[in-house]
Design a protein around this motif. Sequence first.
Motif, PDB file in Angstrom:
ATOM      1  N   MET A 130       0.825  -1.217   0.000  1.00 39.75           N
ATOM      2  CA  MET A 130       0.000   0.000   0.000  1.00 39.75           C
ATOM      3  C   MET A 130       0.861   1.271   0.000  1.00 39.75           C
ATOM      4  SD  MET A 130      -3.094  -0.933  -0.284  1.00 39.75           S
ATOM      5  CE  MET A 130      -3.913   0.610   0.044  1.00 39.75           C
ATOM      6  N   MET A 131       2.187   1.112   0.062  1.00 38.96           N
ATOM      7  CA  MET A 131       3.115   2.250  -0.002  1.00 38.96           C
ATOM      8  C   MET A 131       4.285   1.876  -0.912  1.00 38.96           C
ATOM      9  SD  MET A 131       3.760   5.375   0.965  1.00 38.96           S
ATOM     10  CE  MET A 131       2.994   5.901   2.492  1.00 38.96           C
ATOM     11  N   PRO A 132       4.017   1.686  -2.220  1.00 40.85           N
ATOM     12  CA  PRO A 132       5.120   1.350  -3.118  1.00 40.85           C
ATOM     13  C   PRO A 132       6.107   2.509  -3.228  1.00 40.85           C
ATOM     14  CG  PRO A 132       3.105   1.714  -4.364  1.00 40.85           C
ATOM     15  CD  PRO A 132       2.736   1.772  -2.908  1.00 40.85           C
ATOM     16  N   ALA A 133       7.376   2.171  -3.362  1.00 37.31           N
ATOM     17  CA  ALA A 133       8.430   3.190  -3.445  1.00 37.31           C
ATOM     18  C   ALA A 133       9.427   2.792  -4.529  1.00 37.31           C
ATOM     19  CB  ALA A 133       9.113   3.332  -2.092  1.00 37.31           C
ATOM     20  N   PRO A 134       9.020   2.866  -5.786  1.00 38.62           N
ATOM     21  CA  PRO A 134       9.948   2.483  -6.848  1.00 38.62           C
ATOM     22  C   PRO A 134      11.196   3.362  -6.841  1.00 38.62           C
ATOM     23  CG  PRO A 134       7.996   3.527  -7.768  1.00 38.62           C
ATOM     24  CD  PRO A 134       7.759   3.364  -6.295  1.00 38.62           C
ATOM     25  N   ALA A 136      14.702   4.488  -8.940  1.00 34.57           N
ATOM     26  CA  ALA A 136      15.323   4.554 -10.267  1.00 34.57           C
ATOM     27  C   ALA A 136      16.719   3.943 -10.282  1.00 34.57           C
ATOM     28  CB  ALA A 136      15.386   6.000 -10.743  1.00 34.57           C
ATOM     29  N   ASN A 137      17.448   4.020  -9.183  1.00 38.13           N
ATOM     30  CA  ASN A 137      18.798   3.469  -9.073  1.00 38.13           C
ATOM     31  C   ASN A 137      19.686   3.913 -10.233  1.00 38.13           C
ATOM     32  OD1 ASN A 137      20.936   2.057  -8.032  1.00 38.13           O
ATOM     33  ND2 ASN A 137      20.247   0.060  -8.764  1.00 38.13           N
ATOM     34  N   THR A 138      19.821   5.207 -10.401  1.00 39.39           N
ATOM     35  CA  THR A 138      20.634   5.745 -11.484  1.00 39.39           C
ATOM     36  C   THR A 138      21.406   6.972 -11.022  1.00 39.39           C
ATOM     37  OG1 THR A 138      20.593   6.578 -13.760  1.00 39.39           O
ATOM     38  CG2 THR A 138      18.732   7.181 -12.364  1.00 39.39           C
ATOM     39  N   THR A 139      22.491   7.258 -11.735  1.00 40.34           N
ATOM     40  CA  THR A 139      23.241   8.498 -11.505  1.00 40.34           C
ATOM     41  C   THR A 139      22.934   9.514 -12.596  1.00 40.34           C
ATOM     42  OG1 THR A 139      25.135   7.647 -12.729  1.00 40.34           O
ATOM     43  CG2 THR A 139      25.155   7.333 -10.343  1.00 40.34           C
ATOM     44  N   ASP A 140      22.087   9.148 -13.539  1.00 42.26           N
ATOM     45  CA  ASP A 140      21.772  10.000 -14.690  1.00 42.26           C
ATOM     46  C   ASP A 140      20.478  10.775 -14.442  1.00 42.26           C
ATOM     47  OD1 ASP A 140      20.786  11.001 -17.137  1.00 42.26           O
ATOM     48  OD2 ASP A 140      21.814   9.436 -18.268  1.00 42.26           O
ATOM     49  N   PRO A 141      20.553  12.115 -14.328  1.00 45.48           N
ATOM     50  CA  PRO A 141      19.340  12.910 -14.053  1.00 45.48           C
ATOM     51  C   PRO A 141      18.240  12.720 -15.101  1.00 45.48           C
ATOM     52  CG  PRO A 141      21.309  14.251 -13.794  1.00 45.48           C
ATOM     53  CD  PRO A 141      21.748  12.950 -14.383  1.00 45.48           C
ATOM     54  N   GLU A 142      18.595  12.578 -16.361  1.00 42.92           N
ATOM     55  CA  GLU A 142      17.575  12.397 -17.402  1.00 42.92           C
ATOM     56  C   GLU A 142      16.836  11.066 -17.227  1.00 42.92           C
ATOM     57  OE1 GLU A 142      18.976  13.177 -21.384  1.00 42.92           O
ATOM     58  OE2 GLU A 142      20.038  14.982 -20.707  1.00 42.92           O
ATOM     59  N   LYS A 143      17.587  10.004 -16.895  1.00 40.41           N
ATOM     60  CA  LYS A 143      16.938   8.709 -16.645  1.00 40.41           C
ATOM     61  C   LYS A 143      16.041   8.781 -15.414  1.00 40.41           C
ATOM     62  CE  LYS A 143      20.364   5.742 -18.825  1.00 40.41           C
ATOM     63  NZ  LYS A 143      21.446   4.771 -18.622  1.00 40.41           N
ATOM     64  N   LEU A 144      16.475   9.522 -14.405  1.00 39.53           N
ATOM     65  CA  LEU A 144      15.671   9.686 -13.197  1.00 39.53           C
ATOM     66  C   LEU A 144      14.343  10.369 -13.538  1.00 39.53           C
ATOM     67  CD1 LEU A 144      15.230   9.605 -10.103  1.00 39.53           C
ATOM     68  CD2 LEU A 144      16.469  11.771  -9.988  1.00 39.53           C
ATOM     69  N   ILE A 145      14.393  11.433 -14.318  1.00 40.39           N
ATOM     70  CA  ILE A 145      13.177  12.161 -14.694  1.00 40.39           C
ATOM     71  C   ILE A 145      12.244  11.263 -15.517  1.00 40.39           C
ATOM     72  CG2 ILE A 145      12.291  14.086 -16.087  1.00 40.39           C
ATOM     73  CD1 ILE A 145      14.842  15.641 -15.088  1.00 40.39           C
ATOM     74  N   GLN A 146      12.781  10.509 -16.449  1.00 37.79           N
ATOM     75  CA  GLN A 146      11.957   9.585 -17.251  1.00 37.79           C
ATOM     76  C   GLN A 146      11.298   8.543 -16.347  1.00 37.79           C
ATOM     77  OE1 GLN A 146      14.720   7.983 -20.082  1.00 37.79           O
ATOM     78  NE2 GLN A 146      14.760   9.846 -21.321  1.00 37.79           N
ATOM     79  N   PHE A 147      12.066   8.006 -15.413  1.00 39.53           N
ATOM     80  CA  PHE A 147      11.555   7.011 -14.484  1.00 39.53           C
ATOM     81  C   PHE A 147      10.418   7.599 -13.643  1.00 39.53           C
ATOM     82  CE2 PHE A 147      11.536   5.080 -10.276  1.00 39.53           C
ATOM     83  CZ  PHE A 147      11.414   3.736 -10.580  1.00 39.53           C
ATOM     84  N   LEU A 148      10.611   8.813 -13.132  1.00 41.16           N
ATOM     85  CA  LEU A 148       9.590   9.461 -12.307  1.00 41.16           C
ATOM     86  C   LEU A 148       8.311   9.718 -13.099  1.00 41.16           C
ATOM     87  CD1 LEU A 148      11.843  11.933 -10.318  1.00 41.16           C
ATOM     88  CD2 LEU A 148      10.633   9.945  -9.388  1.00 41.16           C
ATOM     89  N   GLN A 149       8.450  10.189 -14.335  1.00 38.61           N
ATOM     90  CA  GLN A 149       7.273  10.451 -15.162  1.00 38.61           C
ATOM     91  C   GLN A 149       6.492   9.159 -15.422  1.00 38.61           C
ATOM     92  OE1 GLN A 149       9.253  12.520 -18.384  1.00 38.61           O
ATOM     93  NE2 GLN A 149       8.646  14.516 -17.570  1.00 38.61           N
ATOM     94  N   ALA A 150       7.200   8.079 -15.720  1.00 40.57           N
ATOM     95  CA  ALA A 150       6.535   6.792 -15.963  1.00 40.57           C
ATOM     96  C   ALA A 150       5.872   6.276 -14.691  1.00 40.57           C
ATOM     97  CB  ALA A 150       7.547   5.771 -16.484  1.00 40.57           C
ATOM     98  N   SER A 151       6.540   6.409 -13.544  1.00 39.35           N
ATOM     99  CA  SER A 151       5.966   5.875 -12.300  1.00 39.35           C
ATOM    100  C   SER A 151       4.775   6.700 -11.833  1.00 39.35           C
ATOM    101  CB  SER A 151       7.033   5.746 -11.212  1.00 39.35           C
ATOM    102  OG  SER A 151       7.574   6.985 -10.855  1.00 39.35           O
ATOM    103  N   ILE A 152       4.754   8.003 -12.122  1.00 44.99           N
ATOM    104  CA  ILE A 152       3.601   8.835 -11.761  1.00 44.99           C
ATOM    105  C   ILE A 152       2.375   8.387 -12.556  1.00 44.99           C
ATOM    106  CG2 ILE A 152       2.636  11.166 -12.000  1.00 44.99           C
ATOM    107  CD1 ILE A 152       5.434  12.187 -11.106  1.00 44.99           C
ATOM    108  N   THR A 153       2.574   8.095 -13.810  1.00 45.00           N
ATOM    109  CA  THR A 153       1.472   7.606 -14.653  1.00 45.00           C
ATOM    110  C   THR A 153       0.956   6.270 -14.124  1.00 45.00           C
ATOM    111  OG1 THR A 153       2.432   8.712 -16.567  1.00 45.00           O
ATOM    112  CG2 THR A 153       0.834   6.964 -17.017  1.00 45.00           C
TER     113      THR A 153
END
Length: 190
Positions: A130-134, A136-153
């Motif tokens: 009930m509290m998922p916390a995906p 990104a496990n990355t050092t790349d800011p662009e990959k982090l942003i892509q991951f966050l956008q996908a997980s928000i959806t």
Amino acid sequence: MNFTGQLGAGIRYFDLRISTKPRDPDNELYFAHGLFSAKVNEGLEEINAFLIDHHKEVVFLDFNHFYGMQKYHHEKLVQMLKDIYGNKMCPAIFAQEVSLKYLWEKDYQVLVFYHSPVALEVPFLWPGQMMPAPWANTTDPEKLIQFLQASITERRKKGSFFISQVVLTPKASTVVKGVASGLRETITER
């Protein structure tokens, strides 16, 4: 910061990792994240002191990693939560039903998420899913942003609470490169 400092700064969600210490004669439970920290009962009492003084505040306690814990350690932690927070804990219900208005009407101030099968046996423990916390496990800011956008959806479909971990995670090679200068120059400035 200790819990009081974090609460004063506005933090209301706590990512808690609990550990026993090998050969500890007192069989204490400690907060841990790579290193042992404060005793769990002391930290929970510190949070409770804040809640007593701030009746409309709500905290989310996310117990998501357990190290060296046996069944009796979980029983000890569950009893500790009961003793410290008592009726302040919101029982596990449908996440969509939880609002500040609902919590204030019921005098609930604490939601406890527990990433262990123990949660299924205790009414005031919310199952970890009930509290998922995906992460990104990355050092790349662009990959982090892509991951966050996908997980928000994705999270809109789940009907649960959700954590967005907006953090760059150094790899071993990143740490080695930053030994002399620190991580600020290797990941945060970018």
